[in-house]
Design a protein around this motif. Structure first.
Motif, PDB file in Angstrom:
ATOM      1  N   THR A 177     -12.589 -15.041  19.670  1.00 36.01           N
ATOM      2  CA  THR A 177     -13.826 -15.818  19.560  1.00 36.01           C
ATOM      3  C   THR A 177     -14.375 -15.746  18.131  1.00 36.01           C
ATOM      4  OG1 THR A 177     -14.314 -15.252  21.845  1.00 36.01           O
ATOM      5  CG2 THR A 177     -16.132 -16.142  20.553  1.00 36.01           C
ATOM      6  N   SER A 178     -14.306 -14.564  17.555  1.00 37.17           N
ATOM      7  CA  SER A 178     -14.771 -14.379  16.177  1.00 37.17           C
ATOM      8  C   SER A 178     -13.932 -15.195  15.209  1.00 37.17           C
ATOM      9  CB  SER A 178     -14.700 -12.898  15.781  1.00 37.17           C
ATOM     10  OG  SER A 178     -15.496 -12.141  16.647  1.00 37.17           O
ATOM     11  N   THR A 185     -12.744 -10.974  22.299  1.00 37.71           N
ATOM     12  CA  THR A 185     -13.841 -11.069  21.338  1.00 37.71           C
ATOM     13  C   THR A 185     -13.342 -11.406  19.942  1.00 37.71           C
ATOM     14  OG1 THR A 185     -14.778  -9.255  22.605  1.00 37.71           O
ATOM     15  CG2 THR A 185     -15.944  -9.865  20.628  1.00 37.71           C
TER      16      THR A 185
END
Lengths: 381, 443
Positions: free
Chosen positions: B381-382, B378
């Motif tokens: 992705t951020s 995550t």
């Protein structure tokens, strides 16, 4: 008769021939110089060890014909052992101690001629012990052929540690010298009888020394063989202080029991037993060696297992193990000492008790004399 | 009776003839001097030789075959003293031990050099107190003097038989400097992280070596069996390289022996060239093996970036800081046991942004292509969302890279140069050996 005549004639001819040949063969022979170079044993004043070497000559070689070998020669050792040479400084220390606590003692007690006649001819120092990698045992001294004594572990010598000096060196000196003596005059026959059947040459190091005291041995090593028993008895009698002997006699007077296999040389032995929770019965019986000795109100001696208490808060009482092995350890040790005493007096005209007295007296202030002799070496010209 | 007379007469004749014969033929002496005189001369000559010109020698000492050799510096004095120095501490260049004791040359089957009072530097190798108790290292301190040639004395341990050489060094040799030099060479045989090396043999075979830094090595054929085909050998570090105590006959994968090595000379690139055949060489592990080893974590050296990589790294850092107040602390390449794959991990602040790496695709052992799996966590992705420049980094990675290292012996710093544009390169450096294969996410 004719035959005899003819035979004589030929024998005469034969002898003449041999004589002629011998004369001829000798006629050409000239003996050259020796194939061996002259051995120059003059000490080199420029050598870093000159002072010590000179002192050794004056102290040991000239009066006693003793070669004090502090420099390692592996041909002089058992090549099966891995050994290291002695440290130079510690060799000097040990040489001084040998003089003060061994040679000077015998000179005083047994007369100047005694060591000249019976003393070793070679004293060899080795830095390490001779370790037996399989048994884990160490040799700290050796006497060979009535002429050579080897002292090991020289590199562990600490002149300030009287206990280790006694155990490793003083005792070893007298132990090995006792060997030298009995290699000259045999051990008394009676001595061989006291512990016959109780010697164990392969497991002595595993056996409980206190149990062995009660069997009439002064140390574990004494139980390895008659000759070691003899040397240990003499050496310990000479060098060990009264407190040491008090302990040995105390252990020798006790009964001992084991909760292990008596056939196992590693079995632990105890001289007291008690009952768990003070409840009598074999199922509660335990052994212990260290107890607290107290006197009750009636003046009776009572033993307790430390501060251990039963469920009612009463202290656990201990009882001495009965000596039921039929061996009177104290008497046997005394008999052995007496045999050694008589043997030394009869065979060598040496008084064992005076030896002990002299050594004990010298051990009290050995450091002061040690320093004086050490200074003598440093001041050699 | 006749026979008897004949017998006596014959006996007398034989005796006479034999005796005269033995007198008429004298055998010339092979040597001018007797054996004892020659021994005495040898002792004098070696004693003088050892103390001449300052009496300073270097001894390359070996004890038993499972212990490394050590170089001793010896100073023989005419008064019978010898000072022996050695550095047993592999951690400090400036440290060495010295002790003074006695020496002599004595006669035995030949002249023997003996160190006959205890010297703590030398005799520890003969001390039975060391393990295995009673045997220790089984080193010698009495040496048969075998031969003298070109200021080198060849010795043979009298009891245990190790061959040892001792060569003269200049009188003014500074002991500390000598051991500092030796220490430098010792350090060049050790690796920072990766313990395995390769011996690329003149016979075309490649052998795996472990333990070079300790100078007690195990060697087995790379394509062979590590258990049954391993050969163990001990060695000694010298000022110009190292050599094994005895020639090492290596086992080929098929069980044969086609290569024997002993002496190695350090080269400028850090490798060690076998001077016995002039071809065989010891180098570090190959790049594919090192990169695939899950125990090692690599980190990008931000000071060793080139081209667009050099521009992107600070740019990503700045952008991340501006966007989220999180600095780019480092970029790692490491195995992640949680995801069971290698990751490029961009550490921004306390966030680990893991970009899953599907595979390394190697072309030979000098080229690699990074194949991304697309399985990012995550945080990754951020980061892609907040700092789009990050995507460009991975676009640049979509390339074949040529791998190179300045050290052939310890290539734990690897430069990856783009095959499309040699201006673009980045450098990975092993920074950690993990106890287990990789770690989990850190958020």
């Amino acid at each position: 008769m004719l035959i005899m005549k003819a035979l004589k004639k030929y024998i005469v001819i034969l002898l003449l021939a041999i004589t002629a040949v011998t004369v001829c063969s000798c006629g050409e022979e000239k003996l050259g110089p020796s194939i061996f170079p002259d051995v120059d044993d003059t000490l080199d004043p420029t050598s870093s060890t000159y002072k010590f070497d000179k002192w050794l000559r004056q102290t040991f070689r000239d009066p006693y014909n003793l070669d004090f070998l502090y420099r390692m020669e592996d041909v002089g050792t058992n090549m099966n052992y891995n050994l290291v040479p002695a440290n130079y400084e510690q060799s000097v220390d040990l040489a001084v101690l040998c003089k003060y606590l061994w040679f000077d003692v015998y000179n005083k007690v047994a007369g100047e001629e005694f060591l000249k006649q019976y003393g070793p001819r070679i004293l060899h120092l080795v830095g390490s012990p001779a370790m037996n990698a399989l048994s884990g045992t160490e040799i700290v001294g050796l006497a060979e052929g009535g002429v050579k004594v080897t002292l090991f572990k020289v590199n562990e010598l600490d002149v300030n540690d009287i206990a280790s000096l006694n155990e490793l060196y003083f005792k070893t000196m007298h132990h090995e010298f006792a060997h030298i003596l009995h290699q000259t005059k045999t051990i008394p026959v009676t001595f061989r009888t006291y512990s016959a059947g109780y010697y164990d040459g392969s497991n002595w190091q595993s056996r409980d020394s206190r149990l062995l005291n009660s069997q009439g041995f002064v140390t574990s090593y004494a139980s390895s063989a008659v000759r070691e028993d003899f040397a240990e008895t003499i050496a310990n009698y000479i060098v060990q202080p009264d407190e040491w002997w008090d302990y040995i006699y105390t252990m020798a007077s006790r009964g001992w029991a084991t909760d292990g296999d008596p056939q196992n040389p590693d079995a632990a032995y105890y001289c007291y037993y008690y009952y768990e929770n003070n409840e009598a019965g074999d199922e509660h019986l335990k052994y212990v060696s260290n107890v607290v000795e107290e006197t009750d109100e009636d003046g009776n001696v009572v033993y307790y297992v430390g501060n251990l208490t039963d469920s009612d808060g009463n202290r656990i009482i201990a009882y001495p193990v009965q000596d039921e092995d039929g061996i009177d350890g104290v008497t046997i040790i005394n008999q052995k000492i007496e045999d050694a005493r008589q043997w030394l007096r009869t065979e060598f005209n040496v008084d064992l008790d005076k030896l002990r007295e002299e050594v004990q007296s010298r051990q009290l202030n050995y450091l002061q004399h040690f320093n004086v002799i050490r200074a003598e070496i440093d001041n050699m010209q | 009776m006749k026979n008897f007379r004949f017998f006596i007469a014959a006996l007398a004749s034989i005796f006479v003839v034999t005796s005269f014969t033995s007198c008429t033929h004298e055998v010339d002496d092979v040597f001018e001097k007797s054996a004892a005189e020659r021994m005495s001369d040898a002792i004098s000559n070696y004693t003088k030789l050892l103390t001449d010109n300052g009496g300073t020698w270097a001894m390359e000492y070996f004890s038993n075959s499972s212990t490394p050799g050590f170089v001793f510096l010896l100073k023989f004095s005419k008064n019978g003293d010898v000072t022996i120095s050695a550095n047993y501490n592999a951690e400090q260049a400036s440290e060495y031990d010295s002790d003074t004791s006695e020496w002599r040359v004595i006669g035995d089957n030949g002249p023997v050099l003996t160190f006959d009072t205890y010297n703590e530097v030398l005799h520890l190798f003969s001390d039975p107190a060391y393990s295995p108790r009673g045997r220790g290292f089984e080193g010698d301190y009495e040496f048969n003097l075998m031969k003298y040639q070109n200021d080198t004395i060849f010795l043979n341990g009298k009891k245990n038989g190790a061959d040892i050489v001792m060569y003269r060094v200049p009188e003014n040799t500074n002991v500390a400097d000598y051991f500092a030099e030796l220490f430098k060479m010792q350090m060049s045989t050790t690796t920072v992280y990766f313990p395995l090396h390769r011996l690329v043999g003149s016979n075309g075979q490649e052998y795996m070596i472990s333990g070079i830094g300790d100078m007690v090595v195990s060697i087995y054929p790379r394509l062979g069996d590590e258990i049954s085909q391993t050969v163990d050998a001990n060695a000694i570090v010298t000022l110009d390289g190292f050599y094994f105590q005895n020639p090492v006959d290596l086992i080929d994968p098929d069980g044969g022996h086609t290569l024997s090595v002993q002496h190695f000379l350090r080269q400028e690139d850090g490798s060690f060239l076998c001077t016995d055949d002039g071809v065989s060489r010891i180098i570090g592990m190959d790049f594919p093996t090192m990169l695939n080893d899950k125990l090692y974590s690599w980190r990008i050296d931000k000071d060793a970036l080139g081209g667009r990589f050099a521009e992107l790294y600070p740019a990503i850092d700045d952008a991340s800081y501006k966007k989220n107040r999180r600095r780019l602390s480092y970029v790692d390449l490491a195995y992640n046991s949680s995801t069971n794959m290698f990751n490029f991990q961009f550490q921004t602040g306390s966030r680990a942004c893991n970009f899953g790496l599907g595979n390394f695709v190697f072309e030979g052992d000098k080229k690699v292509k990074f194949v991304l799996s697309g399985e990012n966590n995550t945080n990754a992705t951020s980061l892609l969302r907040d700092v789009p420049l990050t995507q460009e980094w991975f676009d640049l990675l979509d390339d074949t890279f040529i791998m190179s290292s300045e050290s052939a012996f310890d290539p734990y710093i690897v430069k990856f140069t783009s095959s499309k544009n040699s201006e673009n390169f980045f450098t990975l450096k092993i920074y950690q050996r993990n106890e287990e294969e990789g770690g989990g996410d850190v958020n």
